[in-house]
Design an enzyme around this catalytic site. Structure first.
Site, short mmCIF file in Angstrom:
data_model
loop_
_atom_site.label_atom_id
_atom_site.label_comp_id
_atom_site.label_asym_id
_atom_site.label_seq_id
_atom_site.Cartn_x
_atom_site.Cartn_y
_atom_site.Cartn_z
CB SER A 137 0.05 -54.16 -52.79
OG SER A 137 0.31 -55.04 -53.88
CB CYS A 174 5.86 -61.28 -54.01
SG CYS A 174 5.00 -60.54 -55.41
CB SER A 228 -8.24 -44.67 -47.05
OG SER A 228 -8.87 -45.64 -47.84
CB CYS A 245 0.78 -65.07 -51.88
SG CYS A 245 0.40 -63.32 -52.13
CG HIS A 270 4.11 -55.79 -52.91
ND1 HIS A 270 5.28 -56.41 -52.50
CD2 HIS A 270 3.41 -56.75 -53.58
CE1 HIS A 270 5.26 -57.68 -52.90
NE2 HIS A 270 4.14 -57.90 -53.56
#
Length: 389
Positions: free
Chosen positions: A244, A91, A210, A375, A345
């Site tokens: 994500s 990532c 949301s 991360c 992402h």
């Protein structure tokens, strides 16, 4: 020793990474090529001057095989003398591209270099590069971890359990990400960074409506009876709403020295101040952002209180909330324009997407120092400190 600065940073809007997503019809090479063209156009530089293009892509197979970055350079219309390479630190691939690019400038190997990334998760789904029945880890890893490693979703659950992070906390964090992203769009704060592509003007996954009540109705995304038996501490609170999404997108930043920027008449957005990369427990996998933050602050000779803005990749709410507990960072300074839970992402593009959002947020808010950390699968994390100019 030379310094290194970012003089331009752009990204595509982020589409849903599934068939029918807003960018699913665009080949990943073209996603990145569009970003590269926009980058040099906005900076006003001759692409012939670029010494290298370093791109991040995670699933390097199919339409993202064969050094995708090189073909994006050619598709973008750059001279064929401009080289390119594609890197994979999961990532954090394109954040690692930023590190490599900056280190090249500092060393004198480069004068002008692009760090970038792309992922089309609709066309090349996650794990496409691991054929069914094949073991990417090998016997030595199996011997070292006899009970077996776990998927990232299970790591996110283990993190929530270890740091006693509740479902309500994770959902509230996710809702805040959507609201911040929606506000940033409405206030025009993404206008300077987004390169509209084929009529797609906004990130497709931002949900302004949301609420915690809506997210509370979602079921666990990763429940598995085998892992439930192995890890009885897991409460199975990670959902599609507090993690994500999968996405399509590309991003790029233009990096040089202050001396070269002045010679070419380029306006620096931020100085790349300090860098760190670290390994961490591959079972928890996503906690490397904690020691990486400590390491980069130590190298920068700064404290947490010196940092005005943070970008911490929102792979899962639990990751950022555990990082906050350990560091004591003020969440009001974290992902101020929303994070990956809302914006998306697209794996290989996320590192330079965070950098792009961060340098523009620094300029808009007059920030002195900012910190970015991500991360990464396998128990890895990158971190860097930027200085406003």
């Amino acid at each position: 020793m030379r310094d290194t600065v970012i003089v331009e940073a752009v990204r595509t809007p982020m589409g849903k990474g599934k068939p029918g997503g807003a960018l699913a019809h665009v080949h990943p090479v073209e996603l990145l090529a569009h970003t590269l063209r926009t980058l040099v156009d906005r900076a006003g530089v001759d692409p012939e001057l670029i010494d290298d293009v370093i791109g991040g892509t995670v699933d390097q197979v199919g339409e993202q095989a064969m050094n995708t970055t090189r073909y994006a350079v050619l598709s973008a219309g750059f001279p064929d003398t401009v080289p390119a390479t594609t890197v994979d630190r999961q990532c954090g691939s394109s954040q690692q591209a930023v590190h490599f690019a900056a280190q090249g400038v500092i060393s004198g190997a480069y004068d002008l270099v692009v760090a970038c990334g792309v992922e089309s998760m609709s066309r090349v789904p996650m794990w496409s590069n691991v054929p069914a029945g094949k073991d990417p880890f090998g016997p030595g890893v199996a011997e070292r971890y006899p009970e077996g490693l776990v998927p990232q979703g299970i790591s996110a659950e283990l993190i929530a359990a270890k740091w006693s992070i509740t479902r309500e906390q994770m959902d509230a964090f996710a809702v805040a990400s959507h609201h911040k992203a929606a506000d940033a769009w409405n206030d025009g704060l993404f206008d300077a960074e987004v390169a509209t592509l084929e009529g797609v003007t906004r990130d497709e996954c931002v949900r302004p409506g949301s609420t915690p009540e809506i997210l509370a109705g979602l079921r666990s995304a990763y429940y598995d009876p085998g892992f439930a038996e192995r890890f009885p501490q897991i409460e199975w609170n990670v959902t599609a709403g507090n993690a994500s999404p999968v996405n399509d997108g590309a991003s790029a930043v233009l990096i040089t020295s202050s001396e070269t920027a002045a010679r070419l008449g380029l306006r620096p957005l931020a100085r790349l101040h300090s860098f760190a990369v670290t390994g961490s427990d591959p079972l928890l996998m996503l906690t490397g952002v904690i020691p990486a933050t400590e390491k980069v602050l130590r190298r920068a000779d700064l404290t947490l209180d010196d940092i005005d803005l943070f970008e911490v990749n929102e792979a899962f709410s639990s990751v950022v909330l555990a990082w906050q507990q350990e560091t004591g960072a003020d969440l009001a300074k974290v992902n101020v324009h929303g994070g990956a839970i809302a914006l998306g992402h697209p794996l290989g593009a996320s590192g330079t997407r965070l950098t792009t959002t961060l340098v523009h947020a620094m300029r808009a808010r007059g920030a002195r120092y900012a910190l970015q950390t991500m991360c990464e699968a396998g128990g890895l994390a990158n971190a860097m400190v930027l200085e406003g100019l």
